[in-house]
Each structure stands twice: as structure tokens, then as C-alpha cells.
Design an enzyme around this catalytic site. Structure first.
Site, PDB file in Angstrom:
ATOM      1  N   LYS A 142       0.810  -1.223   0.000  1.00 48.20           N
ATOM      2  CA  LYS A 142       0.000   0.000   0.000  1.00 48.20           C
ATOM      3  C   LYS A 142       0.841   1.270   0.000  1.00 48.20           C
ATOM      4  O   LYS A 142       0.345   2.337  -0.345  1.00 48.20           O
ATOM      5  CB  LYS A 142      -0.967   0.005   1.188  1.00 48.20           C
ATOM      6  CG  LYS A 142      -2.045  -1.054   1.058  1.00 48.20           C
ATOM      7  CD  LYS A 142      -3.230  -0.780   1.951  1.00 48.20           C
ATOM      8  CE  LYS A 142      -4.335  -1.797   1.658  1.00 48.20           C
ATOM      9  NZ  LYS A 142      -5.422  -1.762   2.625  1.00 48.20           N
TER      10      LYS A 142
ATOM     11  N   LYS B 246      -6.923 -12.375  -7.100  1.00 51.19           N
ATOM     12  CA  LYS B 246      -8.128 -12.650  -6.324  1.00 51.19           C
ATOM     13  C   LYS B 246      -9.182 -11.564  -6.502  1.00 51.19           C
ATOM     14  O   LYS B 246      -8.859 -10.413  -6.812  1.00 51.19           O
ATOM     15  CB  LYS B 246      -7.803 -12.900  -4.854  1.00 51.19           C
ATOM     16  CG  LYS B 246      -7.143 -11.775  -4.138  1.00 51.19           C
ATOM     17  CD  LYS B 246      -7.047 -12.089  -2.652  1.00 51.19           C
ATOM     18  CE  LYS B 246      -7.076 -10.773  -1.914  1.00 51.19           C
ATOM     19  NZ  LYS B 246      -7.260 -10.863  -0.503  1.00 51.19           N
TER      20      LYS B 246
ATOM     21  N   LYS C 174     -12.087  -5.689  -3.845  1.00 53.82           N
ATOM     22  CA  LYS C 174     -12.803  -4.437  -4.123  1.00 53.82           C
ATOM     23  C   LYS C 174     -11.843  -3.305  -4.433  1.00 53.82           C
ATOM     24  O   LYS C 174     -12.251  -2.270  -4.906  1.00 53.82           O
ATOM     25  CB  LYS C 174     -13.774  -4.067  -3.016  1.00 53.82           C
ATOM     26  CG  LYS C 174     -13.229  -4.072  -1.653  1.00 53.82           C
ATOM     27  CD  LYS C 174     -14.380  -4.107  -0.645  1.00 53.82           C
ATOM     28  CE  LYS C 174     -13.961  -4.837   0.581  1.00 53.82           C
ATOM     29  NZ  LYS C 174     -15.008  -5.461   1.317  1.00 53.82           N
TER      30      LYS C 174
END
Ligand code: AMP
Ligand code: TRP
Length: 330
Positions: free
Chosen positions: A114, A195, A198
Site C-alpha cells: 500500500k 483474487k 474491491k
């Protein structure tokens, strides 16, 4: 009679839940309600590490509660609450931050992912896993059901508990991760090598738990497979087809190998997988509609959950604070 073991898990209020969240996490939470003393937390403090609009955070937190209730969490059988309603989470995180090291947080792959390429990274993103450890340790949780991607954060929570007990005397319960084998990794229908998520926009590759039946059928029909035409369960060589087999298998309580043996054509497998997912999600959609009609009732349920959570969390926090030498108030 032995006391029921304590489980705890958390979910970010990050918007519409998808099939990966449901099969990888929430379905297991629902199953754990009866055999365990289960605590489930909507982690709105963790969501502050993202750039999220305040009004949107509020809406999503409420909607996540609706989704969880629709998915089958029952406040009579578990403790469902919002993280920020129990202020001990932030307080416990501070105590744990004073035991964790920069080096171990820097090794967290989620932080690395991130923060990669950003010149300005928030401190909260860095200490995110410590807050997560606080969530877990405050409730003396023995077992923490999460998806595979949370394994490293769970290891850190264990390590912090062990270190705390070693340094300050036996205080915290050392938790264990509980990671499902089936449904632990639901892949994107359009990009079966990654995978379902969202954070990556893939409307056709992502099945939302509230999708209309027609949309579910359409997305499964358009799912990317391969061109050799051989029906075989082989996640390495045939990720798209194998993902559909796994979905059909979990929805019908079979094994993917068993599913593989029942089909000769991709199209038939897709039809049955689509239908099975529609049936799996139907009761969720129906419950969601009923709940949305009564927002006051949901707020009341969350207030009751917070009160129950607080009584456990505050006792653990006091124990930890005093073990560390903080003077007891009055
Ligand atoms: P997230 O959406 O990343 O906040 O994840 C919420 C929960 O769902 C976590 O326990 C994840 O491990 C799980 N999860 C998220 N995406 C998937 C997926 N594609 N397959 C299985 N589990 C997932
Ligand atoms: N980090 C978890 C995720 O992204 C969410 C989470 C926060 C959590 N606190 C937790 C999960 C405590 C389990 C236990 O999915």
C-alpha cells in the site's frame, strides 16, 4: 461444561461485499456463532488509513452492518459492533505500539504494497497491524478467522502477545489464525490469476453479494476460462475453470474434484455454477431488503453490541495498562 472458546474477526467498512468476502470470511463467521463466543467488529478506525470521505465512511459503516446481518450474523448469538464505539481499541493500540518495533512493521507485506511508490505515507497505515492486534488481544480471542492475506498480521498479533506476556507477566491470550481451505481465495472471474477484490475495479469479474440474479448469471457466463476444452480441476494450468469449480463446489458442499468429474462441457459447468451462486446468495438479498426498511433497529443492535464488547475490552485494557505500570485511576 467447558466454556465456549472465544473467536474474533474484523471487517473494513469498504463498501459492497463480494463473493470473496462472503466465502473467504463471513460465511465462516456465521457458522462460528453457535459453537463459539464470537465477536465481530466493523473496523472503521482502520478505514481512516485510506483516503475516505467522512460522509461516505459513515454510510459504509452502516451498510456493512446491514450486509453482515443479511449474511446471517445474529446479534442474539454473537457480539457485532463498530470498532470506534469501543474506545479501548485505540488505547490498547498505543500500549502495543510501545512494544512493537519499526523493523517488524516495515516487513508487513500489506504495508509494503500500500505504500509502494508513494512519497507521503500516513503513520496510521504503518501502525495498522498494531491496531489489528489490539482488536484481537482486547477480547482474549483464541481463534481469529481470516483470509489467507491476513496471515502475516495474525503472526504479528501472536508475537506481540507473547512478547507482552514475557515482559510484563501473563496478561494476554495468544491468538491463532484460522484460515479456511475452501473459498479462502476466490479469484476474479475476468482475471483468474488474481483474487476477487474491491480495491481493483473489475465489475464483470466481481460478484457482489447483493447482485441481482440476472447479473450473477451473466458474470459467470462471461467468466474467462481457457480454450483447450478439457474439463479438469487444475488451479495452476486452468485458473479460470478451476475457480468456477471451486465456487460450484462450495455452494453445493462438494469438492472441486467431484464437480470436475460431473461435467464434459464448460458451458454446462458455468450454467450450474451461476445457478448455485444465485441460490447461495438469494436469502442474503432478501434479508438485506427487510433490514434496510428499519434503520433504527440496526442502530439499536449496534449499540447493544458495543456495550457487550466494551465490558470485555475495558477489563483487558485495565489488566494490560496496569501490567505495564500505568497507575490505576481511583
Ligand atoms: P477485504 O475485502 O480485503 O477487507 O477482506 C475482508 C475479508 O474477506 C478478509 O478476511 C479477507 O481475507 C477476505 N477476502 C477478501 N477477498 C477475498 C477473496 N478474493 N477470496 C477469499 N477471501 C477474501
Ligand atoms: N485487516 C483486516 C482485513 O483487512 C481487518 C481487521 C481489522 C481484522 N482488525 C481485525 C481481522 C481483527 C481480524 C481480526 O481484512
Amino acid at each position: 461444561m467447558t466454556a465456549m472458546s472465544r473467536v474474533l474477526s474484523g471487517l473494513q467498512p469498504s463498501g459492497d461485499l463480494h463473493l470473496g468476502n462472503y466465502l473467504g470470511a463471513i460465511r465462516n463467521w456465521v457458522a462460528d456463532q453457535d459453537a463459539h463466543d464470537a465477536f465481530y467488529c466493523i473496523v472503521d478506525l482502520h478505514a481512516l488509513t485510506l483516503d475516505i470521505d467522512p460522509a461516505e465512511l459513515r454510510t459504509r459503516t452502516y451498510e456493512t452492518a446491514l450486509d453482515l446481518l443479511a449474511a446471517g450474523l445474529d446479534p442474539e448469538r454473537c457480539t457485532l459492533f463498530v470498532q470506534s464505539h469501543v474506545t479501548e481499541h485505540a488505547e490498547m493500540a498505543w500500549l502495543l505500539e510501545c512494544t512493537a518495533t519499526m523493523g517488524e512493521l516495515r516487513r508487513m507485506t500489506q504495508f509494503k504494497d500500500k505504500s509502494a511508490g508513494k512519497d507521503s505515507v500516513r503513520v496510521g497505515l504503518f501502525t495498522y497491524p498494531v491496531l489489528q492486534a489490539a482488536d484481537i488481544l482486547l477480547y482474549d480471542a483464541e481463534r481469529v478467522p481470516v483470509g489467507e492475506d491476513q496471515r502475516q498480521h495474525l503472526e504479528l498479533a501472536r508475537e506481540l502477545a507473547i512478547r507482552f506476556n514475557h515482559r510484563f507477566g501473563p496478561t494476554l491470550v495468544v491468538p491463532e489464525a484460522s484460515i479456511p481451505k475452501m473459498g479462502a481465495r476466490v479469484m476474479d472471474l475476468q482475471h483468474p490469476e488474481r483474487k476477487m477484490s474491491k480495491s481493483v475495479a473489475s465489475p464483470l469479474g466481481t460478484i457482489l453479494i447483493l447482485d441481482e440474479p440476472a447479473d450473477i448469471l451473466r458474470k459467470v457466463r462471461k467468466a474467462v476460462t481457457d480454450t483447450d476444452g478439457e474439463v479438469r480441476y487444475d488451479p495452476e494450468a486452468k485458473p479460470g475453470l478451476s475457480n468456477l469449480m471451486e465456487l460450484l463446489a462450495v455452494a453445493t458442499e462438494r469438492t472441486p474434484e467431484d464437480v470436475a468429474g460431473s461435467y464434459a462441457r464448460y458451458g454446462d459447468l458455468k450454467d450450474d455454477a451461476g445457478e448455485a451462486l444465485v441460490e447461495l446468495l438469494r436469502p442474503l438479498r432478501e434479508r438485506r431488503e427487510a433490514l434496510a426498511a428499519d434503520p433504527g433497529a440496526v442502530a439499536t443492535l449496534l449499540a447493544v453490541g458495543a456495550k457487550k464488547a466494551r465490558s470485555t475490552a475495558s477489563a483487558t485494557y485495565r489488566r494490560a495498562a496496569e501490567a505495564m505500570g500505568l497507575l490505576a485511576p481511583g
